[in-house]
Design a protein around this motif. Structure first.
Motif, PDB file in Angstrom:
ATOM      1  N   CYS A 126     -20.676  18.347  39.050  1.00 45.96           N
ATOM      2  CA  CYS A 126     -20.666  18.422  37.589  1.00 45.96           C
ATOM      3  C   CYS A 126     -22.018  18.029  37.005  1.00 45.96           C
ATOM      4  N   GLY A 127     -22.957  17.645  37.831  1.00 48.19           N
ATOM      5  CA  GLY A 127     -24.279  17.291  37.357  1.00 48.19           C
ATOM      6  C   GLY A 127     -24.425  15.872  36.891  1.00 48.19           C
ATOM      7  N   SER A 128     -23.592  14.959  37.368  1.00 45.99           N
ATOM      8  CA  SER A 128     -23.676  13.564  36.972  1.00 45.99           C
ATOM      9  C   SER A 128     -25.005  12.971  37.398  1.00 45.99           C
ATOM     10  N   THR A 129     -25.529  12.067  36.579  1.00 47.76           N
ATOM     11  CA  THR A 129     -26.783  11.413  36.911  1.00 47.76           C
ATOM     12  C   THR A 129     -26.541  10.333  37.952  1.00 47.76           C
ATOM     13  N   LYS A 130     -27.625   9.830  38.505  1.00 48.40           N
ATOM     14  CA  LYS A 130     -27.521   8.747  39.482  1.00 48.40           C
ATOM     15  C   LYS A 130     -26.861   7.518  38.855  1.00 48.40           C
ATOM     16  N   TRP A 131     -27.184   7.252  37.596  1.00 49.22           N
ATOM     17  CA  TRP A 131     -26.591   6.099  36.912  1.00 49.22           C
ATOM     18  C   TRP A 131     -25.095   6.289  36.726  1.00 49.22           C
ATOM     19  N   GLN A 132     -24.672   7.512  36.387  1.00 48.90           N
ATOM     20  CA  GLN A 132     -23.254   7.783  36.231  1.00 48.90           C
ATOM     21  C   GLN A 132     -22.508   7.626  37.559  1.00 48.90           C
ATOM     22  N   LEU A 133     -23.125   8.108  38.630  1.00 48.95           N
ATOM     23  CA  LEU A 133     -22.493   7.978  39.942  1.00 48.95           C
ATOM     24  C   LEU A 133     -22.363   6.522  40.345  1.00 48.95           C
ATOM     25  N   GLN A 193     -18.788   4.310  40.971  1.00 52.54           N
ATOM     26  CA  GLN A 193     -18.529   3.457  42.128  1.00 52.54           C
ATOM     27  C   GLN A 193     -18.242   2.038  41.684  1.00 52.54           C
ATOM     28  N   PHE A 194     -18.981   1.560  40.708  1.00 52.56           N
ATOM     29  CA  PHE A 194     -18.773   0.224  40.161  1.00 52.56           C
ATOM     30  C   PHE A 194     -17.369   0.086  39.577  1.00 52.56           C
ATOM     31  N   CYS A 195     -16.944   1.059  38.776  1.00 56.17           N
ATOM     32  CA  CYS A 195     -15.622   0.990  38.135  1.00 56.17           C
ATOM     33  C   CYS A 195     -14.501   1.021  39.163  1.00 56.17           C
ATOM     34  N   ALA A 206     -21.874  -4.488  30.852  1.00 55.59           N
ATOM     35  CA  ALA A 206     -22.020  -4.379  29.400  1.00 55.59           C
ATOM     36  C   ALA A 206     -21.546  -3.011  28.911  1.00 55.59           C
ATOM     37  N   GLU A 207     -21.903  -1.952  29.636  1.00 55.64           N
ATOM     38  CA  GLU A 207     -21.460  -0.606  29.255  1.00 55.64           C
ATOM     39  C   GLU A 207     -19.933  -0.500  29.340  1.00 55.64           C
ATOM     40  N   HIS A 208     -19.381  -1.036  30.411  1.00 60.86           N
ATOM     41  CA  HIS A 208     -17.930  -0.990  30.594  1.00 60.86           C
ATOM     42  C   HIS A 208     -17.225  -1.732  29.456  1.00 60.86           C
ATOM     43  N   SER A 209     -17.788  -2.848  29.042  1.00 60.52           N
ATOM     44  CA  SER A 209     -17.198  -3.623  27.959  1.00 60.52           C
ATOM     45  C   SER A 209     -17.238  -2.847  26.646  1.00 60.52           C
ATOM     46  N   GLN A 210     -18.334  -2.137  26.413  1.00 58.26           N
ATOM     47  CA  GLN A 210     -18.473  -1.390  25.170  1.00 58.26           C
ATOM     48  C   GLN A 210     -17.531  -0.190  25.105  1.00 58.26           C
ATOM     49  N   SER A 232     -32.904   3.617  42.374  1.00 56.01           N
ATOM     50  CA  SER A 232     -33.122   4.983  41.877  1.00 56.01           C
ATOM     51  C   SER A 232     -32.413   5.196  40.544  1.00 56.01           C
ATOM     52  N   ALA A 233     -31.215   4.650  40.417  1.00 56.83           N
ATOM     53  CA  ALA A 233     -30.465   4.780  39.166  1.00 56.83           C
ATOM     54  C   ALA A 233     -31.170   4.046  38.033  1.00 56.83           C
ATOM     55  N   LEU A 234     -31.728   2.874  38.302  1.00 58.68           N
ATOM     56  CA  LEU A 234     -32.454   2.126  37.270  1.00 58.68           C
ATOM     57  C   LEU A 234     -33.711   2.876  36.841  1.00 58.68           C
ATOM     58  N   VAL A 235     -34.442   3.416  37.816  1.00 55.98           N
ATOM     59  CA  VAL A 235     -35.660   4.160  37.502  1.00 55.98           C
ATOM     60  C   VAL A 235     -35.329   5.382  36.652  1.00 55.98           C
ATOM     61  N   GLU A 236     -34.252   6.065  36.986  1.00 63.12           N
ATOM     62  CA  GLU A 236     -33.831   7.242  36.239  1.00 63.12           C
ATOM     63  C   GLU A 236     -33.624   6.928  34.760  1.00 63.12           C
ATOM     64  N   GLN A 237     -33.063   5.735  34.478  1.00 60.53           N
ATOM     65  CA  GLN A 237     -32.773   5.342  33.104  1.00 60.53           C
ATOM     66  C   GLN A 237     -33.936   4.610  32.431  1.00 60.53           C
ATOM     67  N   GLY A 238     -34.982   4.316  33.189  1.00 62.01           N
ATOM     68  CA  GLY A 238     -36.112   3.590  32.624  1.00 62.01           C
ATOM     69  C   GLY A 238     -35.840   2.116  32.403  1.00 62.01           C
TER      70      GLY A 238
END
Length: 377
Positions: free
Chosen positions: A6-13, A17-19, A50-54, A191-197
């Motif tokens: 579906c084209g998910s980003t590294k951060w989404q992936l 896994q975290f969830c 923090a994202e999960h909480s929001q 890699s996920a952190l770098v992707e998001q800056g």
């Protein structure tokens, strides 16, 4: 269709896994303290929580339990330690989350790995207690797991040590440590952190082989992977398999504990009374006693007896850090003796078994073993 298709980003992936590894009630109902050092793994964990909480529904968000960031500044690296703290403070401010910073007291001397780890655990426990949170989230990764299992193996660990880092483990009597990134690889997190800056700080001391863990991380595992490229994954699988076995052993040990052990009481505050499952004499009736449902042979299985004794020490609040495999084996053998040896004790006075670390003395009788711990102070 998979997330990657579906084209998910590294951060989404990473977030998926975290969830999958985060208990449903951790953020929605009971609150979390996030341990954040300022390194990549803990920054990723903090942002994911923090994202999960929001993303909580509005009614839950308005009444959600507390969320805290906890950072311990050991002060071992001077201005670099202070820069780590500042990054965590800035991160907390950007996320709108309260941060608690700890520093060593006068009694926190030394910088041995185990000592620093215990100081941080005590700090996290105190923050959880003061904030009303049930969980403490720590950012151990799959690479940390591989390094831990290899470290334990080289030190000659038993079955419990081969289980490595648990996805969840107790912190004192009232709190639970969660590790929702334990299946994520260190490279994938970065890699996920770098992707998001997203920024983080690298601890230069991680490159020093002064600490055993760093030596395993920087020298030993890379060398092994030149011959076995998937050694890290293999160690992770070994830990997963051992965790399953350890959970089963733990359940049997708790049943053994309930059937054969009398924990310290007001009348015997420093004594453990352990009844022999192999004794020809019946176990004395106690109101709290539970029957052993698996037969005498399994009741005399050394692995179960030792695991139950370890649980008994924990339940009694006795330290067992200095107890090694030989100490536990000697204790287990004293409890589970051949029937002939037990019968020969009939009519004899109490026989001293010797001493164990932690000022523990053992005395045996035909029906039971008593462990007494000398009170200190």
């Amino acid at each position: 269709m998979t997330s990657s298709e579906c084209g998910s980003t590294k951060w989404q992936l990473l977030g998926e896994q975290f969830c999958a590894d985060l208990p449903a009630d951790a953020i929605a109902t009971v609150g979390v303290v996030v341990g954040c050092s300022g390194g990549a793994d803990s920054v990723a964990l903090t942002r994911l929580i923090a994202e999960h909480s929001q993303r909580l529904p509005e009614p839950k968000r308005s009444s959600r339990p507390p969320l805290r960031i906890a950072h311990f500044n050991h002060g071992l690296r001077g201005q670099h330690s202070d820069a780590d703290e500042q990054l965590v403070r800035d991160l907390a401010d950007s996320l709108g989350i309260d941060v608690v910073v700890g520093r060593p007291g006068r009694e926190d001397d030394g910088d041995a790995e185990a000592n620093l780890r215990q100081i941080r655990r005590d700090f996290f426990h105190d923050v959880a207690a003061q904030s009303g949170c049930r969980y403490v989230a720590l950012a151990h990764s799959a690479d940390d797991q591989a390094e831990t299992v290899l470290h334990h193996l080289l030190r000659g660990t038993g079955t419990q040590g081969m289980a490595g880092i648990r996805p969840a483990s107790p912190l004192g009597r009232d709190f639970v440590i969660l590790r929702p990134l334990l299946r994520a690889r260190r490279e994938a997190i970065r890699s996920a952190l770098v992707e998001q800056g997203y920024r983080w700080r690298e601890d230069a001391s991680n490159e020093s082989t002064r600490y055993t863990r760093n030596w395993i991380r920087n020298d030993v595992l890379p060398l092994i992977e030149t011959r076995f490229p998937h050694a890290g994954e293999a160690l992770q699988r070994a830990a997963d398999n051992q965790n399953q076995l350890s959970e089963m052993l733990g359940r049997l040990a708790q049943q053994w504990l309930a059937a054969f052990v009398e924990l310290p009481s007001a009348s015997r505050p420093t004594s453990l009374k352990i009844h022999r499952p192999g004794s020809s004499r019946p176990l004395r009736s106690r109101p709290e006693q539970h029957p052993w449902p698996h037969g005498e042979d399994l009741a005399c299985e050394p692995a179960i007896v030792i695991a139950a004794c370890q649980s008994a020490f924990d339940a009694a609040g006795w330290p067992r850090g200095e107890m090694n495999r030989e100490h536990w084996s000697r204790l287990g053998s004293a409890i589970v003796q051949p029937r002939e040896a037990i019968d020969q004790m009939s009519g004899d006075p109490a026989v001293r078994l010797g001493h164990w670390p932690g000022h523990v003395e053992g005395i045996q009788r035909p029906e039971y073993v008593i462990l007494r711990r000398a009170s200190r102070g």
